[in-house]
Every structure is written in C-alpha cells, then in structure tokens.
Design a protein around this motif. Structure first.
Motif, short mmCIF file in Angstrom:
data_model
loop_
_atom_site.label_atom_id
_atom_site.label_comp_id
_atom_site.label_asym_id
_atom_site.label_seq_id
_atom_site.Cartn_x
_atom_site.Cartn_y
_atom_site.Cartn_z
N THR A 108 3.63 19.79 7.56
CA THR A 108 4.67 20.65 7.03
C THR A 108 4.02 21.93 6.51
O THR A 108 2.80 22.01 6.38
CB THR A 108 5.41 19.97 5.86
N LEU A 109 4.85 22.90 6.18
CA LEU A 109 4.35 24.14 5.61
C LEU A 109 3.58 23.85 4.31
O LEU A 109 2.50 24.41 4.08
CB LEU A 109 5.49 25.13 5.36
N ARG A 151 12.76 23.72 8.93
CA ARG A 151 11.39 23.75 8.46
C ARG A 151 10.42 24.19 9.56
O ARG A 151 10.70 24.04 10.74
CB ARG A 151 10.99 22.34 8.00
N TYR A 152 9.29 24.71 9.12
CA TYR A 152 8.17 24.94 10.03
C TYR A 152 7.53 23.59 10.30
O TYR A 152 7.45 22.73 9.42
CB TYR A 152 7.10 25.82 9.36
N VAL A 212 2.90 25.97 16.41
CA VAL A 212 3.82 26.08 15.28
C VAL A 212 5.24 26.18 15.80
O VAL A 212 5.55 27.01 16.66
CB VAL A 212 3.52 27.33 14.41
N LYS A 213 6.11 25.32 15.27
CA LYS A 213 7.54 25.44 15.55
C LYS A 213 8.15 26.20 14.38
O LYS A 213 8.15 25.72 13.24
CB LYS A 213 8.21 24.08 15.69
N TYR A 214 8.59 27.41 14.66
CA TYR A 214 9.23 28.24 13.65
C TYR A 214 10.66 27.77 13.45
O TYR A 214 11.32 27.34 14.40
CB TYR A 214 9.22 29.70 14.09
#
Length: 111
Positions: free
Chosen positions: A41-42, A89-90, A80-82
């Motif tokens: 997670t971020l 969530r990232y 990275v999934k923006y």
C-alpha cells in the motif's frame, strides 16, 4: 592479515533444529523471491522509504517522467496502479518497487 586458520579436527558443531546454513547467494535469492507477487500500500511504501506522503506524491508519483515508467496504465512494465477515482488506493508491486528505489535513489533524492 585477512585470514585466520583454525584446525577443527574431531570437533562437531551442532546447530539447533530451527537453524539452517545456506550460501549468501541462496539467501539473497530467497529474500528476493519473498516479495514476488506481493503488493504494498502507499503507507507501506512511505514506511519503506521513510518519507512523507506529500514528498512521495510530489517527487515521485506526480512527476510525469517517473510516472511514465511506473504507472501500469501507461507502461506494461510498470509496477504502480494509480487510483482512478477518489477514494481508490495506490497499489505497488513489492519486488519492483523495492528494486526501483534501490536503482534510482540518487536521481530521486538528488544526492
């Protein structure tokens, strides 16, 4: 002097059953594989890098030249999934995230 030689004839060293001796190379391979297929997670990335959320967003995630490399919607080799909508969530592929920051430390932190 870089070497100490000790004669250990007739000496047995017994390891506890919970210990194992492996080569450094095998250890590194196992360590690298432990992140394969895992997501971060971020907040986990922030903890990993010890930076603030605003700093990471401004200096990495929102920089167009970096985003082209890491955003999976732009680059199939990204990691990275923006978020597409507010509240999403990232998501970061752990293995590639760690490798990217290792390889690009000087550029990102302008050392």
């Amino acid at each position: 002097m870089n070497t100490i030689t000790v004669n250990l004839d007739n000496i047995t060293i017994q390891l506890p059953e919970s210990y194992l001796i492996i080569s450094l190379e095998e250890y590194q391979n196992l360590k690298d594989q432990s992140d394969q297929g895992k997501y971060m997670t971020l907040n986990q990335v922030l903890d990993l890098l010890s930076v603030s959320r605003p700093w990471l967003l401004e200096n990495v995630l929102y920089k167009p030249e970096i985003r082209k490399e890491i955003d999976i919607s732009i680059n199939q080799d990204g990691f990275v999934k923006y978020p597409e909508n507010q509240g999403e969530r990232y998501l970061f592929l752990a293995s590639k995230t760690k490798a990217y920051f290792e390889e690009h430390f000087a550029h990102i932190f302008k050392v």
